[in-house]
Design a protein around this motif. Structure first.
Motif, PDB file in Angstrom:
ATOM      1  N   SER A 109       0.822  -1.209   0.000  1.00  0.00           N
ATOM      2  CA  SER A 109       0.000   0.000   0.000  1.00  0.00           C
ATOM      3  C   SER A 109       0.856   1.259   0.000  1.00  0.00           C
ATOM      4  N   HIS A 112       2.849   2.066  -3.294  1.00  0.00           N
ATOM      5  CA  HIS A 112       2.088   2.725  -4.364  1.00  0.00           C
ATOM      6  C   HIS A 112       1.883   4.208  -4.081  1.00  0.00           C
ATOM      7  N   ARG A 115       5.132   5.788  -5.097  1.00  0.00           N
ATOM      8  CA  ARG A 115       5.274   5.790  -6.552  1.00  0.00           C
ATOM      9  C   ARG A 115       4.427   6.901  -7.189  1.00  0.00           C
ATOM     10  N   GLU A 116       3.229   7.126  -6.638  1.00  0.00           N
ATOM     11  CA  GLU A 116       2.359   8.177  -7.170  1.00  0.00           C
ATOM     12  C   GLU A 116       2.995   9.558  -7.029  1.00  0.00           C
ATOM     13  N   PHE A 146       7.435  -5.613  -6.494  1.00  0.00           N
ATOM     14  CA  PHE A 146       7.502  -4.168  -6.715  1.00  0.00           C
ATOM     15  C   PHE A 146       8.153  -3.776  -8.043  1.00  0.00           C
TER      16      PHE A 146
END
Length: 605
Positions: A109, A112, A115-116, A146
């Protein structure tokens, strides 16, 4: 601070699942051999991080001193907002995974989220010194999950310090420096705050551009209020005054801000007379769980309210609203991000403010769709009754979550059964690693996904998850909007008088089971009276469960034998019976607060 331009600064965070060694690595990297970042009593007692902490370190690379700003983040899903705020001030992050446990739900969780935000990820494998560690297998698992390169994985033992120097070197080499221009107008992003009774609000800030100096007159983009900076510094790891902060640097400032409500997280501060475009702030949090908080002594309400406001300054994801209860008096209805968040907040109230409180059962927000409007309610007492639901309400909607469970294959059946029993839907699973692959044992783990009602998650779901998986399962969830549901309002009555503090919202399929369970609980904690007490679980006008507490008996004919009396035994008994009927009709049944505490704190047991 002038010796550290942007190219010599690295702002990074440590992200991972709970209990994978984030704080230990942070302490080791900062050169400390004790817990300096987990400062709260609740953190040290429970061994978890609940509050993001900042520490500034100075290390030499390639013959030059570098400024490293480290932010240690929580790992539990209930504190995801703390993680998001921390990452806003960073350009890189260490993705930490336990070499004995492997990739967990929260790791996926938070990855991500990073990464955003286009944050540089450095994979780190921790606890490689433990006998049960399997670094090769877990490293392959990290890379496949990942999409990382095996050569980029760093192997460390935060407890012994092994490999920590390589991590620091990787931070300097791989994480890009922040961008900023000292000659541009000041833009300072407020990403955290705390309260000091002598100095007022202490604001943690990341300097985007310009220079923040002691004595500067600044203004808030959010409130338009003006302040004078009286202190500026960095956390090293405690407060150290520096007189100024430059672009890319992370530190704190004090500006005689007395009201905690003025410190708006995500606000942009600028120099008076130099109006700037505010920086992108944070998405406002949406409370997932609500509970009423009442003082055990009703005279302590004002003190409790002030303590809650002060504590909420360090945890801005908590929402506060006053409420009153017939049984418990005045209190506050608080919104939290989860049940652990709620329990930690309660413990912090007790530890830091010496509060003695009662917390009602956790509830989730429901949307009530009427013919002419839509409202959101979080207090069960505001939920429409059966008659109103039949005639005026078009639909009732409950919040849903997309749940992710990572568990060894042997417990997959138990987890699917658990989700089904909690009204789970859209269940699917895939293997996290392939059985028989190189470097992988023959007991692969599975990622199970399902859509669950949030009301099922905030009760006993997590405890059941750990029990039925022998502690091996990890759990994470994210918001999935609202869906129509068939929920009913259940109230409890003592001799026909409702107890508002024990009202609850129940799915129609569980009405009888929950009614019987709670009626029995109340029977166990309510003291006996001189008259019979009826405990009823009521939905609308229908009684779905009942327990009866028998009256205390006294032998009113004792002593009559052998003495002359104009009243017979039967007349005495008849008079006693009539008296008990009168007491039952006009007598007051009070549910002791100790009984409230016992019932509410053991709701799921």
């Amino acid at each position: 601070m002038e010796d550290f331009p942007c190219q010599l600064i690295r702002n990074f965070s440590i992200i991972a699942h709970i209990d994978h060694g984030k704080s230990t690595l942070a302490d080791s990297a900062s050169g400390q051999n004790k817990q300096v970042l987990d400062k709260l009593k609740v953190e040290r007692e429970r061994g978890i991080t609940v509050k993001a902490q900042t520490a500034t370190m100075i290390h030499e690379f390639y013959g030059q001193q570098h400024l490293l700003n480290l932010i240690d983040t929580p790992g539990h899903v209930d504190f995801a907002w703390e993680v998001a705020r921390s990452l806003s001030a960073c350009q890189g992050a260490l993705l930490l995974v336990d070499a004995t446990q492997g990739v967990q739900a929260q790791s996926i969780s938070v990855f991500h989220v990073a990464r955003e935000r286009n944050i540089k990820i450095i994979p780190v494998l921790n606890k490689i010194d433990l006998p049960q560690a399997d670094p090769e297998r877990i490293a392959n698992q990290m890379c496949s999950t990942f999409g990382l390169e095996l050569a980029d994985v760093l192997y460390v033992s935060a407890k012994t310090g092994r490999g920590v120097d390589q991590v620091l070197q990787a931070i300097a080499d791989r994480i890009p420096p922040p961008k900023g221009d000292a000659s541009s107008p000041l833009k300072a992003l407020l990403f955290d705050s705390s309260y000091d009774r002598y100095r007022g609000v202490i604001s943690l800030t990341s300097i985007n551009s310009g220079v923040l100096r002691k004595g500067d007159k600044i203004a808030s983009s959010h409130s338009r209020k003006r302040y004078e900076v009286v202190e500026v510094g960095i956390m090293h790891p405690e407060e150290v005054s520096t007189e100024l902060l430059l672009p890319g640097q992370v530190g704190y400032f004090v500006c005689n801000m007395k009201e905690s409500s003025e410190a708006h997280i995500g606000d942009t501060f600028y120099r008076q007379g130099e109006k700037v475009e505010p920086l992108e702030g944070f998405k406002p949090t949406r409370a997932m769980v609500y509970a009423g908080v009442f003082p055990v002594d009703s005279n302590d309400f004002l003190k409790l309210e002030e303590s809650i406001k002060r504590l909420a300054l360090t945890d801005r994801s908590v929402t506060i609203q006053r409420e009153s209860s017939t049984a418990l008096g005045q209190g506050c209805r608080l919104g939290f991000l989860g049940t652990l968040h709620m329990d930690v907040f309660r413990q912090r109230l007790e530890d830091e403010y010496d509060a003695n409180v009662i917390i009602t059962s956790p509830t989730v927000p429901y949307k009530i769709v009427y013919k002419d409007r839509v409202i959101t309610i979080s207090n069960p007492t505001d939920f429409p009754d059966v008659y109103e639901s039949t005639h005026n309400v078009i639909e009732i909607q409950e919040p849903m979550v997309n749940a992710t469970i990572i568990v060894p294959q042997e417990f997959l059946g138990e987890m699917m059964d658990l989700c089904s029993s909690h009204r789970g839907q859209n269940m699917d699973h895939r293997y996290l690693e392939l059985a028989g692959a190189a470097g992988v044992d023959t007991a692969p783990r599975v990622i199970l996904t399902a859509k669950l009602p949030l009301s099922e998650v905030v009760t006993d779901f997590f405890d059941s998850l750990k029990h039925r998986s022998s502690g091996y399962a990890s759990f994470d969830y994210e918001d999935a909007g609202y869906e129509a549901c068939n929920m009913k309002k259940m109230t409890f009555q003592l001799n026909g008088k409702p107890i508002d503090a024990l009202a609850m919202i129940v799915h129609h399929s569980a009405i009888h089971d929950i009614g019987k369970l709670w009626a029995k609980k109340l029977k166990d904690v309510i003291p006996r009276h001189l008259f019979e007490v009826a405990i009823q679980a009521v939905v609308g006008s229908k009684v779905v469960a009942r327990e009866t507490i028998s009256a205390m008996r006294k032998d009113v004919t004792a002593g009559l034998y052998g003495v002359s009396s104009y009243l017979s035994d039967s007349q005495h008994l008849t008079r006693q019976k009539e008296g008990k009927k009168k007491m039952k009709r006009i007598g007051s049944i009070e549910l002791p607060q100790a009984a409230f505490f016992d019932v509410l704190s053991n709701k799921t047991k």
